[in-house]
Design a protein around this motif. Structure first.
Motif, PDB file in Angstrom:
ATOM      1  N   PRO A   1     106.641   8.030  -0.603  1.00 24.51           N
ATOM      2  CA  PRO A   1     106.832   6.713   0.004  1.00 24.51           C
ATOM      3  C   PRO A   1     105.506   5.987   0.269  1.00 24.51           C
ATOM      4  O   PRO A   1     104.460   6.607   0.456  1.00 24.51           O
ATOM      5  CB  PRO A   1     107.555   7.039   1.325  1.00 24.51           C
ATOM      6  CG  PRO A   1     108.210   8.354   1.085  1.00 24.51           C
ATOM      7  CD  PRO A   1     107.305   9.105   0.165  1.00 24.51           C
TER       8      PRO A   1
ATOM      9  N   LYS B   1     103.275   5.566  -3.549  1.00 26.22           N
ATOM     10  CA  LYS B   1     103.466   4.211  -4.034  1.00 26.22           C
ATOM     11  C   LYS B   1     102.288   3.344  -3.612  1.00 26.22           C
ATOM     12  O   LYS B   1     101.856   3.391  -2.461  1.00 26.22           O
ATOM     13  CB  LYS B   1     104.756   3.619  -3.482  1.00 26.22           C
ATOM     14  CG  LYS B   1     106.029   4.270  -3.986  1.00 26.22           C
ATOM     15  CD  LYS B   1     107.254   3.590  -3.388  1.00 26.22           C
ATOM     16  CE  LYS B   1     108.550   4.190  -3.896  1.00 26.22           C
ATOM     17  NZ  LYS B   1     109.739   3.529  -3.307  1.00 26.22           N
TER      18      LYS B   1
ATOM     19  N   ASP C   1     105.171  -1.284  -1.680  1.00 24.44           N
ATOM     20  CA  ASP C   1     106.500  -0.864  -1.240  1.00 24.44           C
ATOM     21  C   ASP C   1     107.581  -1.378  -2.198  1.00 24.44           C
ATOM     22  O   ASP C   1     108.433  -2.191  -1.840  1.00 24.44           O
ATOM     23  CB  ASP C   1     106.752  -1.374   0.182  1.00 24.44           C
ATOM     24  CG  ASP C   1     107.948  -0.687   0.821  1.00 24.44           C
ATOM     25  OD1 ASP C   1     108.351   0.391   0.322  1.00 24.44           O
ATOM     26  OD2 ASP C   1     108.474  -1.214   1.814  1.00 24.44           O
ATOM     27  N   PHE C   2     107.572  -0.878  -3.455  1.00 19.15           N
ATOM     28  CA  PHE C   2     108.581  -1.288  -4.422  1.00 19.15           C
ATOM     29  C   PHE C   2     109.830  -0.418  -4.299  1.00 19.15           C
ATOM     30  O   PHE C   2     109.791   0.691  -3.774  1.00 19.15           O
ATOM     31  CB  PHE C   2     108.027  -1.241  -5.853  1.00 19.15           C
ATOM     32  CG  PHE C   2     107.547   0.115  -6.293  1.00 19.15           C
ATOM     33  CD1 PHE C   2     108.432   1.056  -6.798  1.00 19.15           C
ATOM     34  CD2 PHE C   2     106.198   0.440  -6.224  1.00 19.15           C
ATOM     35  CE1 PHE C   2     107.985   2.299  -7.216  1.00 19.15           C
ATOM     36  CE2 PHE C   2     105.746   1.691  -6.642  1.00 19.15           C
ATOM     37  CZ  PHE C   2     106.638   2.611  -7.138  1.00 19.15           C
ATOM     38  N   LYS C   3     110.934  -0.907  -4.819  1.00 17.58           N
ATOM     39  CA  LYS C   3     112.211  -0.191  -4.755  1.00 17.58           C
ATOM     40  C   LYS C   3     112.345   0.749  -5.941  1.00 17.58           C
ATOM     41  O   LYS C   3     111.922   0.437  -7.055  1.00 17.58           O
ATOM     42  CB  LYS C   3     113.380  -1.182  -4.722  1.00 17.58           C
ATOM     43  CG  LYS C   3     113.400  -2.062  -3.483  1.00 17.58           C
ATOM     44  CD  LYS C   3     114.626  -2.946  -3.482  1.00 17.58           C
ATOM     45  CE  LYS C   3     114.638  -3.861  -2.262  1.00 17.58           C
ATOM     46  NZ  LYS C   3     114.666  -3.095  -1.001  1.00 17.58           N
ATOM     47  N   ASN C   4     112.959   1.909  -5.705  1.00 15.68           N
ATOM     48  CA  ASN C   4     113.161   2.879  -6.780  1.00 15.68           C
ATOM     49  C   ASN C   4     114.283   2.491  -7.736  1.00 15.68           C
ATOM     50  O   ASN C   4     114.364   3.025  -8.845  1.00 15.68           O
ATOM     51  CB  ASN C   4     113.478   4.257  -6.198  1.00 15.68           C
ATOM     52  CG  ASN C   4     112.283   4.870  -5.508  1.00 15.68           C
ATOM     53  OD1 ASN C   4     111.160   4.416  -5.678  1.00 15.68           O
ATOM     54  ND2 ASN C   4     112.518   5.897  -4.706  1.00 15.68           N
ATOM     55  N   VAL C   5     115.150   1.594  -7.317  1.00 12.15           N
ATOM     56  CA  VAL C   5     116.283   1.158  -8.142  1.00 12.15           C
ATOM     57  C   VAL C   5     115.990  -0.251  -8.648  1.00 12.15           C
ATOM     58  O   VAL C   5     115.740  -1.166  -7.854  1.00 12.15           O
ATOM     59  CB  VAL C   5     117.596   1.178  -7.345  1.00 12.15           C
ATOM     60  CG1 VAL C   5     118.763   0.725  -8.211  1.00 12.15           C
ATOM     61  CG2 VAL C   5     117.855   2.581  -6.795  1.00 12.15           C
ATOM     62  N   GLN C   6     116.015  -0.400  -9.976  1.00 13.10           N
ATOM     63  CA  GLN C   6     115.648  -1.673 -10.592  1.00 13.10           C
ATOM     64  C   GLN C   6     116.622  -2.037 -11.712  1.00 13.10           C
ATOM     65  O   GLN C   6     117.086  -1.160 -12.451  1.00 13.10           O
ATOM     66  CB  GLN C   6     114.234  -1.592 -11.172  1.00 13.10           C
ATOM     67  CG  GLN C   6     113.144  -1.365 -10.146  1.00 13.10           C
ATOM     68  CD  GLN C   6     112.876  -2.591  -9.286  1.00 13.10           C
ATOM     69  OE1 GLN C   6     113.162  -3.719  -9.702  1.00 13.10           O
ATOM     70  NE2 GLN C   6     112.332  -2.381  -8.107  1.00 13.10           N
TER      71      GLN C   6
END
Length: 265
Positions: free
Chosen positions: A156, A172, A175-180
């Protein structure tokens, strides 16, 4: 008047069960066939590849093993919907560096697991599944659709940690999202081995809308570009799948072929 019409129908059917029964049996058989030829299940085996800030061009050395399960719903002899679930790895390395700033970047490499779920539309150029056309057992096809990428492997995001340090620690860098969301686009060739089995070869690209598959993206707020630790903000990451698949068609009743030329879209 209505009763007289009913009486005529009853008289027509009386004593002729041998004609009526085959008619209804034919309807049942065709209904079963329609249900049978529509559905396919299969498996795919191949390799994924990545293009992004660490590796700006397609390189064979970055192929990693991947596999998928598929379900295909045949809309007609030329069109299909396909649900795809894939598991694989995405990897890349900045060694050797592709430009003069490679030593300054020191971004190293990454290799992480990923999952993808996609709904795809396929268009077959030839009617390869028709058993009455035995000379046409293959077809090139195009595929496109929408999917979801799930990335694994990065720790994280830790606020205040310099991007270079975060990268070195496997965290990371933002703070990007793991679902894209992704948009798969590709082409392939199908070959009918038998009425039941189909062999396919496919190459497809996935356009993404973010730049952190490689954990290297836009310049974070409060940082400058002179240390070359960041990516090209104009280029989003891509990944690819190359593989073969074997699918089984639930076609268990030897009836005439379901689709005809009128079903072509």
């Amino acid at each position: 008047m209505q009763n007289s019409g009913k009486i005529r129908i009853v008289k027509m059917l009386e004593g002729k069960p041998t004609r009526v029964f085959p008619f209804f049996m034919a309807l049942l058989l065709c209904a079963s066939l329609a249900q049978g030829q529509i559905h396919e299940v299969g498996v795919s085996l191949g390799a994924t590849n990545y293009v992004g800030d660490l590796v700006p061009t397609y390189q064979l050395k970055n192929h990693r093993l991947a596999g998928a399960l598929l379900y295909r719903y045949n809309l007609s002899s030329h069109t299909s919907l396909r649900a795809n679930v894939m598991l694989g790895k995405l990897a890349g390395s900045d060694d050797p560096a592709y430009d003069a700033f490679g030593e300054a970047r020191k971004r190293g490499q990454f290799s992480n697991w990923m999952n993808e779920a996609a709904l795809l539309f396929e268009y077959n150029f030839l009617d390869y599944k028709n058993p009455s056309k035995d000379l046409v057992r293959w077809s090139p096809y195009l595929v496109a659709g929408l999917g979801v990428l799930v990335l694994h492997g990065y720790e994280p995001y830790q606020e205040g940690l310099a991007p270079g340090t975060a990268y070195a620690r496997g965290r990371k860098t933002t703070d990007f999202k793991n679902v894209q969301p992704v948009v798969p686009l590709g082409l392939g060739v199908k070959y009918r081995l038998s009425p039941y089995w189909t062999l396919s070869g496919e190459w497809s690209a996935r356009k993404t809308f973010f730049d952190y598959i490689d954990n290297t993206g836009a310049i974070p707020e409060g940082h400058v570009a002179k240390d070359f630790q960041y990516g090209n903000i104009s280029h989003k990451d891509w990944y690819f799948f190359t593989g073969i698949s074997l699918s089984y068609t639930f076609w268990t009743i030897p009836c005439p072929y379901l689709f005809d030329n009128k079903s072509r879209l």
